[in-house]
Scaffold this motif. Sequence first.
Motif, PDB file in Angstrom:
ATOM      1  N   ASP A   1      44.763  54.979  33.017  1.00 52.82           N
ATOM      2  CA  ASP A   1      45.868  54.619  33.889  1.00 52.82           C
ATOM      3  C   ASP A   1      45.520  53.367  34.682  1.00 52.82           C
ATOM      4  O   ASP A   1      44.416  53.241  35.214  1.00 52.82           O
ATOM      5  N   THR A   2      46.476  52.429  34.757  1.00 48.38           N
ATOM      6  CA  THR A   2      46.215  51.141  35.405  1.00 48.38           C
ATOM      7  C   THR A   2      45.791  51.302  36.855  1.00 48.38           C
ATOM      8  O   THR A   2      44.847  50.644  37.315  1.00 48.38           O
ATOM      9  N   ALA A   3      46.476  52.170  37.587  1.00 48.83           N
ATOM     10  CA  ALA A   3      46.137  52.361  39.002  1.00 48.83           C
ATOM     11  C   ALA A   3      44.723  52.925  39.142  1.00 48.83           C
ATOM     12  O   ALA A   3      43.949  52.485  39.998  1.00 48.83           O
ATOM     13  N   ARG A   4      44.378  53.886  38.302  1.00 45.10           N
ATOM     14  CA  ARG A   4      43.034  54.483  38.353  1.00 45.10           C
ATOM     15  C   ARG A   4      41.973  53.453  37.982  1.00 45.10           C
ATOM     16  O   ARG A   4      40.916  53.375  38.619  1.00 45.10           O
ATOM     17  N   ALA A   5      42.240  52.655  36.954  1.00 49.55           N
ATOM     18  CA  ALA A   5      41.290  51.617  36.558  1.00 49.55           C
ATOM     19  C   ALA A   5      41.078  50.623  37.693  1.00 49.55           C
ATOM     20  O   ALA A   5      39.951  50.175  37.943  1.00 49.55           O
ATOM     21  N   GLY A   6      42.166  50.271  38.395  1.00 44.13           N
ATOM     22  CA  GLY A   6      42.046  49.359  39.532  1.00 44.13           C
ATOM     23  C   GLY A   6      41.177  49.933  40.627  1.00 44.13           C
ATOM     24  O   GLY A   6      40.393  49.219  41.253  1.00 44.13           O
ATOM     25  N   GLN A   7      41.289  51.231  40.864  1.00 43.64           N
ATOM     26  CA  GLN A   7      40.456  51.887  41.872  1.00 43.64           C
ATOM     27  C   GLN A   7      38.981  51.832  41.491  1.00 43.64           C
ATOM     28  O   GLN A   7      38.107  51.595  42.335  1.00 43.64           O
ATOM     29  N   ILE A   8      38.697  52.039  40.208  1.00 45.07           N
ATOM     30  CA  ILE A   8      37.311  51.985  39.734  1.00 45.07           C
ATOM     31  C   ILE A   8      36.759  50.564  39.878  1.00 45.07           C
ATOM     32  O   ILE A   8      35.623  50.360  40.337  1.00 45.07           O
ATOM     33  N   ALA A   9      37.564  49.580  39.487  1.00 40.82           N
ATOM     34  CA  ALA A   9      37.125  48.190  39.592  1.00 40.82           C
ATOM     35  C   ALA A   9      36.820  47.828  41.041  1.00 40.82           C
ATOM     36  O   ALA A   9      35.815  47.161  41.340  1.00 40.82           O
ATOM     37  N   TRP A  10      37.684  48.285  41.968  1.00 41.07           N
ATOM     38  CA  TRP A  10      37.468  47.993  43.374  1.00 41.07           C
ATOM     39  C   TRP A  10      36.239  48.705  43.918  1.00 41.07           C
ATOM     40  O   TRP A  10      35.466  48.137  44.705  1.00 41.07           O
ATOM     41  N   ALA A  11      36.044  49.960  43.501  1.00 40.14           N
ATOM     42  CA  ALA A  11      34.877  50.708  43.966  1.00 40.14           C
ATOM     43  C   ALA A  11      33.586  50.021  43.521  1.00 40.14           C
ATOM     44  O   ALA A  11      32.636  49.887  44.314  1.00 40.14           O
ATOM     45  N   PHE A  12      33.552  49.558  42.283  1.00 37.19           N
ATOM     46  CA  PHE A  12      32.352  48.886  41.792  1.00 37.19           C
ATOM     47  C   PHE A  12      32.160  47.536  42.479  1.00 37.19           C
ATOM     48  O   PHE A  12      31.031  47.134  42.789  1.00 37.19           O
ATOM     49  N   THR A  13      33.262  46.838  42.737  1.00 38.69           N
ATOM     50  CA  THR A  13      33.169  45.541  43.414  1.00 38.69           C
ATOM     51  C   THR A  13      32.642  45.701  44.832  1.00 38.69           C
ATOM     52  O   THR A  13      31.772  44.937  45.277  1.00 38.69           O
ATOM     53  N   ARG A  14      33.159  46.686  45.558  1.00 40.73           N
ATOM     54  CA  ARG A  14      32.685  46.897  46.930  1.00 40.73           C
ATOM     55  C   ARG A  14      31.221  47.302  46.968  1.00 40.73           C
ATOM     56  O   ARG A  14      30.477  46.935  47.890  1.00 40.73           O
ATOM     57  N   ALA A  15      30.775  48.039  45.952  1.00 38.28           N
ATOM     58  CA  ALA A  15      29.392  48.510  45.927  1.00 38.28           C
ATOM     59  C   ALA A  15      28.418  47.438  45.464  1.00 38.28           C
ATOM     60  O   ALA A  15      27.277  47.381  45.931  1.00 38.28           O
ATOM     61  N   HIS A  16      28.861  46.548  44.556  1.00 40.87           N
ATOM     62  CA  HIS A  16      27.914  45.629  43.924  1.00 40.87           C
ATOM     63  C   HIS A  16      28.344  44.158  43.961  1.00 40.87           C
ATOM     64  O   HIS A  16      27.587  43.292  43.515  1.00 40.87           O
ATOM     65  N   GLY A  17      29.533  43.878  44.496  1.00 40.05           N
ATOM     66  CA  GLY A  17      29.963  42.493  44.627  1.00 40.05           C
ATOM     67  C   GLY A  17      29.446  41.884  45.915  1.00 40.05           C
ATOM     68  O   GLY A  17      28.686  42.506  46.664  1.00 40.05           O
ATOM     69  N   THR A  18      29.867  40.661  46.177  1.00 39.17           N
ATOM     70  CA  THR A  18      29.442  39.947  47.385  1.00 39.17           C
ATOM     71  C   THR A  18      30.655  39.688  48.259  1.00 39.17           C
ATOM     72  O   THR A  18      31.678  39.174  47.783  1.00 39.17           O
ATOM     73  N   ARG A  19      30.545  40.038  49.540  1.00 39.09           N
ATOM     74  CA  ARG A  19      31.669  39.853  50.442  1.00 39.09           C
ATOM     75  C   ARG A  19      31.576  38.517  51.165  1.00 39.09           C
ATOM     76  O   ARG A  19      30.568  38.202  51.789  1.00 39.09           O
ATOM     77  N   HIS A  20      32.643  37.750  51.057  1.00 36.35           N
ATOM     78  CA  HIS A  20      32.729  36.460  51.731  1.00 36.35           C
ATOM     79  C   HIS A  20      33.065  36.683  53.202  1.00 36.35           C
ATOM     80  O   HIS A  20      33.575  37.738  53.594  1.00 36.35           O
ATOM     81  N   GLY A  21      32.800  35.687  54.036  1.00 34.84           N
ATOM     82  CA  GLY A  21      33.097  35.785  55.452  1.00 34.84           C
ATOM     83  C   GLY A  21      34.570  35.996  55.743  1.00 34.84           C
ATOM     84  O   GLY A  21      34.943  36.505  56.808  1.00 34.84           O
ATOM     85  N   SER A  22      35.431  35.638  54.794  1.00 38.57           N
ATOM     86  CA  SER A  22      36.871  35.846  54.941  1.00 38.57           C
ATOM     87  C   SER A  22      37.258  37.307  54.773  1.00 38.57           C
ATOM     88  O   SER A  22      38.397  37.686  55.068  1.00 38.57           O
ATOM     89  N   GLY A  23      36.323  38.118  54.282  1.00 40.74           N
ATOM     90  CA  GLY A  23      36.618  39.510  53.996  1.00 40.74           C
ATOM     91  C   GLY A  23      36.894  39.766  52.529  1.00 40.74           C
ATOM     92  O   GLY A  23      36.912  40.923  52.088  1.00 40.74           O
ATOM     93  N   LEU A  24      37.103  38.717  51.749  1.00 37.66           N
ATOM     94  CA  LEU A  24      37.356  38.872  50.315  1.00 37.66           C
ATOM     95  C   LEU A  24      36.050  39.093  49.564  1.00 37.66           C
ATOM     96  O   LEU A  24      34.983  38.627  49.978  1.00 37.66           O
ATOM     97  N   TYR A  25      36.155  39.776  48.439  1.00 36.83           N
ATOM     98  CA  TYR A  25      34.980  40.053  47.616  1.00 36.83           C
ATOM     99  C   TYR A  25      34.970  39.179  46.373  1.00 36.83           C
ATOM    100  O   TYR A  25      36.013  38.951  45.740  1.00 36.83           O
ATOM    101  N   ALA A  26      33.785  38.716  46.004  1.00 42.00           N
ATOM    102  CA  ALA A  26      33.576  38.082  44.711  1.00 42.00           C
ATOM    103  C   ALA A  26      33.136  39.164  43.732  1.00 42.00           C
ATOM    104  O   ALA A  26      32.524  40.162  44.124  1.00 42.00           O
ATOM    105  N   ALA A  27      33.456  38.998  42.470  1.00 44.73           N
ATOM    106  CA  ALA A  27      33.102  39.992  41.463  1.00 44.73           C
ATOM    107  C   ALA A  27      31.586  40.160  41.379  1.00 44.73           C
ATOM    108  O   ALA A  27      30.830  39.210  41.615  1.00 44.73           O
ATOM    109  N   PRO A  28      31.115  41.358  41.038  1.00 49.24           N
ATOM    110  CA  PRO A  28      29.674  41.568  40.876  1.00 49.24           C
ATOM    111  C   PRO A  28      29.123  40.666  39.772  1.00 49.24           C
ATOM    112  O   PRO A  28      29.842  40.311  38.828  1.00 49.24           O
ATOM    113  N   PRO A  29      27.852  40.294  39.860  1.00 49.45           N
ATOM    114  CA  PRO A  29      27.249  39.482  38.801  1.00 49.45           C
ATOM    115  C   PRO A  29      27.100  40.295  37.524  1.00 49.45           C
ATOM    116  O   PRO A  29      27.130  41.536  37.548  1.00 49.45           O
ATOM    117  N   ARG A  30      26.942  39.608  36.417  1.00 45.67           N
ATOM    118  CA  ARG A  30      26.827  40.299  35.131  1.00 45.67           C
ATOM    119  C   ARG A  30      25.699  41.323  35.138  1.00 45.67           C
ATOM    120  O   ARG A  30      25.822  42.407  34.570  1.00 45.67           O
TER     121      ARG A  30
END
Length: 262
Positions: A119-148
């Motif tokens: 499900d698209t909504a569920r997949a989006g939640q997973i992508a966001w959870a992984f990004t928040r856990a392993h991505g980098t947060r910019h000072g603006s509050g936005l996240y960059a995608a996790p590195p490979r």
Amino acid sequence: MEVVVKPLWPSEPPYGNLPGSLLRVERGVARRAMVIDGDLLLAEAAWRGDVVHLRGDERAIERMRFMLALDDDLAPFHRAHRGDPLLGRAMRAQPRLRVQRVPDPFEALAWGVMFQLIDTARAGQIAWAFTRAHGTRHGSGLYAAPPREAFTNQAALEACGLAPTQARTLARVARVGLERAATVRGIGEWTLAQLDLFGHGRYDVALAKDVGIRNAYARIIGARTGSVTEEEFRAVLDRYAPWQGLAAAYMIALGWRSGGRY
């Protein structure tokens, strides 16, 4: 730095914030954090009349231009199909519609795996959870995608909700890289199409195996969802070659409206 661009084809802010997307659009301004050459950068785009004001590091601006398809001339597509009985009315109503891309090809591939058969909504939640856990947060509050490298950790992917089969596939493709992605079990035509369309900016991609778009097409023609075969839908898409990816974007926009018919 700031750059003012007049797109080759009229442009407008992307619609909303899609599930799992790291692009944020508020009050007509699009923002995206990204890591380029080890640097955490932010790019911004604001629409003023027929021009777009881009702000950020030169490398980030270049990526934002790609993401928003500002340098793509879509006139040939519109000339060829604006009178099309299936999509013509939608094209005339939304002539500025674009395919929303991502700044890095591997991100497109990774998100493609996460959105496989789910499900698209569920997949989006997973992508966001992984990004928040392993991505980098910019000072603006936005996240960059996790590195490979972060995606090589199958356990971490599963901890964020990804099914073991998909987590294993994503971990493997992260280890071998884009050049050998097609050799990884679980990376098929659909996922490679996501890479080509959203990561490389190609429009001539086969999307016949995309159930969501196929069902959107079914709603447009008044057919029962699930009744259109891959072969039938591929023949429909081929009518729009070499612009199948953009035609699919119009099918999604039209097919998900209430009723999905003219």
